[in-house]
Scaffold this motif. Structure first.
Motif, short mmCIF file in Angstrom:
data_model
loop_
_atom_site.label_atom_id
_atom_site.label_comp_id
_atom_site.label_asym_id
_atom_site.label_seq_id
_atom_site.Cartn_x
_atom_site.Cartn_y
_atom_site.Cartn_z
N ALA A 19 1.20 -1.58 0.28
CA ALA A 19 -0.23 0.03 0.15
C ALA A 19 0.71 1.06 -0.03
N THR A 20 2.18 1.26 0.09
CA THR A 20 2.81 2.34 0.26
C THR A 20 3.65 2.97 -1.38
N MET A 21 3.17 2.06 -2.64
CA MET A 21 3.20 3.09 -3.34
C MET A 21 2.75 2.31 -4.88
N GLY A 22 3.06 3.06 -6.23
CA GLY A 22 1.97 2.58 -6.85
C GLY A 22 0.35 2.54 -6.56
N ILE A 23 0.02 1.44 -7.57
CA ILE A 23 -1.27 0.96 -7.16
C ILE A 23 -1.72 0.66 -6.15
N GLY A 24 -1.31 0.26 -4.96
CA GLY A 24 -1.58 -0.02 -4.02
C GLY A 24 -1.70 1.08 -2.84
N ALA A 42 3.24 -3.55 3.44
CA ALA A 42 4.55 -3.37 3.15
C ALA A 42 5.74 -3.26 4.05
N ARG A 43 6.93 -3.99 3.31
CA ARG A 43 7.96 -4.16 3.71
C ARG A 43 8.44 -3.15 5.07
N ASP A 44 8.97 -1.62 4.00
CA ASP A 44 9.38 -0.35 4.07
C ASP A 44 8.86 0.41 5.47
N LEU A 68 5.63 -6.04 7.31
CA LEU A 68 5.96 -7.41 6.81
C LEU A 68 5.80 -7.56 5.12
N ASP A 69 7.15 -8.38 5.23
CA ASP A 69 7.72 -9.58 3.81
C ASP A 69 6.35 -10.00 3.80
N LEU A 70 5.69 -9.77 3.12
CA LEU A 70 3.96 -11.17 2.56
C LEU A 70 5.24 -12.78 1.91
N ASN A 95 -5.46 -7.76 -2.32
CA ASN A 95 -4.52 -8.36 -2.15
C ASN A 95 -3.48 -7.47 -3.36
N ASN A 96 -2.74 -6.98 -3.04
CA ASN A 96 -2.24 -5.77 -4.31
C ASN A 96 -0.63 -6.38 -4.31
N ALA A 97 0.21 -6.45 -3.64
CA ALA A 97 1.02 -6.88 -3.08
C ALA A 97 1.86 -7.68 -4.10
N ALA A 160 7.47 -16.56 -14.66
CA ALA A 160 7.17 -16.57 -13.39
C ALA A 160 5.64 -15.31 -13.06
N TYR A 161 6.32 -14.53 -13.97
CA TYR A 161 5.24 -13.30 -13.42
C TYR A 161 4.18 -13.66 -14.28
N GLY A 162 3.83 -13.48 -15.18
CA GLY A 162 2.50 -14.48 -15.75
C GLY A 162 1.77 -15.12 -15.50
N SER A 164 1.84 -16.89 -12.31
CA SER A 164 1.78 -16.08 -11.03
C SER A 164 0.31 -15.15 -11.18
N LYS A 165 0.55 -14.66 -12.34
CA LYS A 165 -1.24 -13.68 -12.27
C LYS A 165 -2.35 -14.53 -12.59
N ALA A 166 -2.03 -15.39 -14.01
CA ALA A 166 -3.22 -16.31 -14.19
C ALA A 166 -3.01 -17.40 -12.87
N ALA A 193 0.09 -2.52 -18.08
CA ALA A 193 0.82 -1.28 -17.90
C ALA A 193 -0.17 -0.10 -17.03
N THR A 194 0.88 0.48 -15.79
CA THR A 194 0.66 1.26 -14.89
C THR A 194 1.80 1.93 -14.41
N GLU A 195 1.21 3.64 -14.53
CA GLU A 195 2.91 3.91 -14.52
C GLU A 195 2.70 4.16 -12.03
N THR A 196 4.14 3.29 -12.74
CA THR A 196 3.99 2.80 -10.63
C THR A 196 5.58 2.96 -11.22
N PRO A 197 6.67 2.35 -10.05
CA PRO A 197 7.51 2.45 -9.50
C PRO A 197 7.99 0.74 -10.12
N1 NAP Z 1 2.31 -1.05 -12.91
C1 NAP Z 1 2.01 -2.20 -13.68
O1 NAP Z 1 1.61 -1.53 -14.37
C2 NAP Z 1 1.17 -3.21 -13.46
C3 NAP Z 1 0.31 -3.74 -14.10
C4 NAP Z 1 -0.33 -5.26 -13.83
C5 NAP Z 1 -0.35 -5.04 -12.86
N2 NAP Z 1 0.26 -4.65 -11.59
C6 NAP Z 1 -0.21 -5.51 -10.09
O2 NAP Z 1 -0.56 -4.97 -9.70
C7 NAP Z 1 0.26 -4.55 -7.98
C8 NAP Z 1 0.58 -3.30 -7.56
O3 NAP Z 1 1.56 -3.19 -8.75
P1 NAP Z 1 2.75 -1.60 -8.88
O4 NAP Z 1 3.31 -1.31 -9.41
O5 NAP Z 1 2.40 -0.63 -7.52
O6 NAP Z 1 4.27 -2.32 -7.82
P2 NAP Z 1 5.23 -1.51 -6.56
O7 NAP Z 1 4.84 0.10 -7.38
O8 NAP Z 1 6.05 -1.99 -6.90
O9 NAP Z 1 4.55 -1.11 -5.81
C9 NAP Z 1 4.63 -2.78 -4.98
C10 NAP Z 1 4.26 -2.39 -3.52
O10 NAP Z 1 3.72 -4.10 -2.73
C11 NAP Z 1 4.96 -3.81 -1.65
N3 NAP Z 1 5.92 -4.91 -2.01
C12 NAP Z 1 6.60 -5.29 -1.92
N4 NAP Z 1 6.54 -6.33 -2.01
C13 NAP Z 1 6.66 -6.82 -1.24
C14 NAP Z 1 6.46 -7.76 -0.06
N5 NAP Z 1 7.21 -8.93 -0.25
N6 NAP Z 1 5.88 -8.10 1.03
C15 NAP Z 1 5.21 -7.00 1.33
N7 NAP Z 1 4.23 -6.02 0.41
C16 NAP Z 1 5.92 -5.91 -0.71
C17 NAP Z 1 5.82 -2.34 -1.78
O11 NAP Z 1 6.50 -1.83 -0.83
P3 NAP Z 1 7.98 -1.97 0.02
O12 NAP Z 1 8.47 -2.63 -1.14
O13 NAP Z 1 8.16 -1.50 1.15
O14 NAP Z 1 7.27 -3.69 0.15
C18 NAP Z 1 4.71 -1.36 -2.17
O15 NAP Z 1 4.43 -0.74 -1.72
C19 NAP Z 1 1.42 -5.57 -8.50
O16 NAP Z 1 0.08 -6.88 -7.89
C20 NAP Z 1 1.19 -6.09 -9.93
O17 NAP Z 1 1.77 -7.60 -10.25
C21 NAP Z 1 1.39 -3.31 -12.61
#
Ligand code: NAP
Length: 264
Positions: A19-24, A42-44, A68-70, A95-97, A160-162, A164-166, A193-197
């Protein structure tokens, strides 16, 4: 609270992982705007506390930050115990992480790929099975699992990513059917594709995290098992997942993800 109505969502606690960055972060912000209390994971820890502080100040909601590291064994169990200790009943679980790993399978570090599966798939099923019984007993609640358009087609160089999402998509569709009539709403939301870290590369039809958060709200109010975020991504998921032969789909998606490997 009935999240399926078009009434403003209010009352109850939303648990958002990652929940600290991006979509979460965008989902947490959107839920706080609805007046929902939050549990953020999140972990940090420092970044998590900063996010919690901002949400409390901006929206006057209660926010519990749980670092927590999930991907670690027992992490979801520890989280559920913490919720019980705090007497928090989760109304909506998001469930976003998730994490990606752009690499050929043959060049992948086994420990990293295992951690990816443990987070993207393992934590999703574990947290769901820990929190779902309470929702069913109460006769209301919701679970939104963030999948990806990568769930709909083979993803060479991000295999593995694809996969895991399937898994998330398949699990959610089955759970949707299992929970019909229980009062618990279950849906997968698949961003493209979504603009996130996690994804700073240019891509056609790229969306903003706030748009995905809006799609999550729509999914909560809808009825179906799976929603793709945005029209471009919906067409893409249909074309790559249903229309094109696997060989063609994999060649195109493979080129895209291979480029990501070079850029890493
Ligand atoms: N961005 C895209 O283009 C895109 C496209 C399709 C689907 N998605 C999905 O959308 C979701 C969010 O993606 P995002 O792009 O927003 O990611 P992101 O910017 O990398 O943010 C990930 C978030 O998850 C936390 N996190 C990472 N590893 C973790 C762990 N082991 N335990 C607990 N928290 C953890 C991170 O914080 P910490 O590092 O502090 O743990 C951060 O808050 C993901 O499931 C991703 O697969 C993203």
């Amino acid at each position: 609270m009935d999240v399926t109505t078009r009434e403003p969502i209010k009352q109850g606690t939303v648990l958002v992982t990652g929940a600290t960055m991006g979509i979460g972060a965008a989902i947490a912000e959107r839920m706080a705007r609805e007046g929902m209390d939050l549990v953020l994971v999140a972990r940090d820890g420092a970044r998590l506390e900063a996010a919690a502080k901002r949400l409390r100040a901006d929206h006057g909601v209660e926010v519990l930050a749980v670092p927590l590291d999930l991907s670690r064994e027992q992490a979801s169990v520890r989280l559920a115990e913490r919720l019980r200790d705090e007497r928090i009943e989760v109304e909506i679980l998001v469930n976003n992480a998730g994490t990606a790993l752009a690499a050929a399978v043959a060049a992948t570090d086994p420990a990293r790929v295992r951690a990816l599966v443990d987070l993207n798939a393992g934590a999703v099923v574990e947290l769901t099975s820990l929190l779902l019984p309470g929702m069913i007993a109460r006769g209301h609640g919701a679970i939104v699992n963030i999948a990806s358009t990568a769930a709909y087609a083979p993803a060479p160089y991000n295999a593995a990513y694809g996969a895991s999402k399937a898994f998330v998509l398949s699990f959610t569709r089955a759970l949707w059917a299992e929970t019909l009539g229980t009062g618990v709403r279950v849906a997968a939301v698949s961003p493209g594709a979504t603009e996130t870290p996690m994804n700073t590369r240019q891509a056609p039809g790229k969306r903003q995290p706030e748009q995905v958060a809006e799609t999550v709200i729509k999914a909560l109010r809808g009825r179906g098992p799976a929603v793709v975020d945005g029209r471009f991504n919906s067409v893409q998921a249909f074309v790559f997942g249903r229309l094109l032969p696997t060989r063609t789909a994999a060649r195109i998606t493979g080129q895209f993800f291979r480029k990501a490997v070079w850029e890493n």
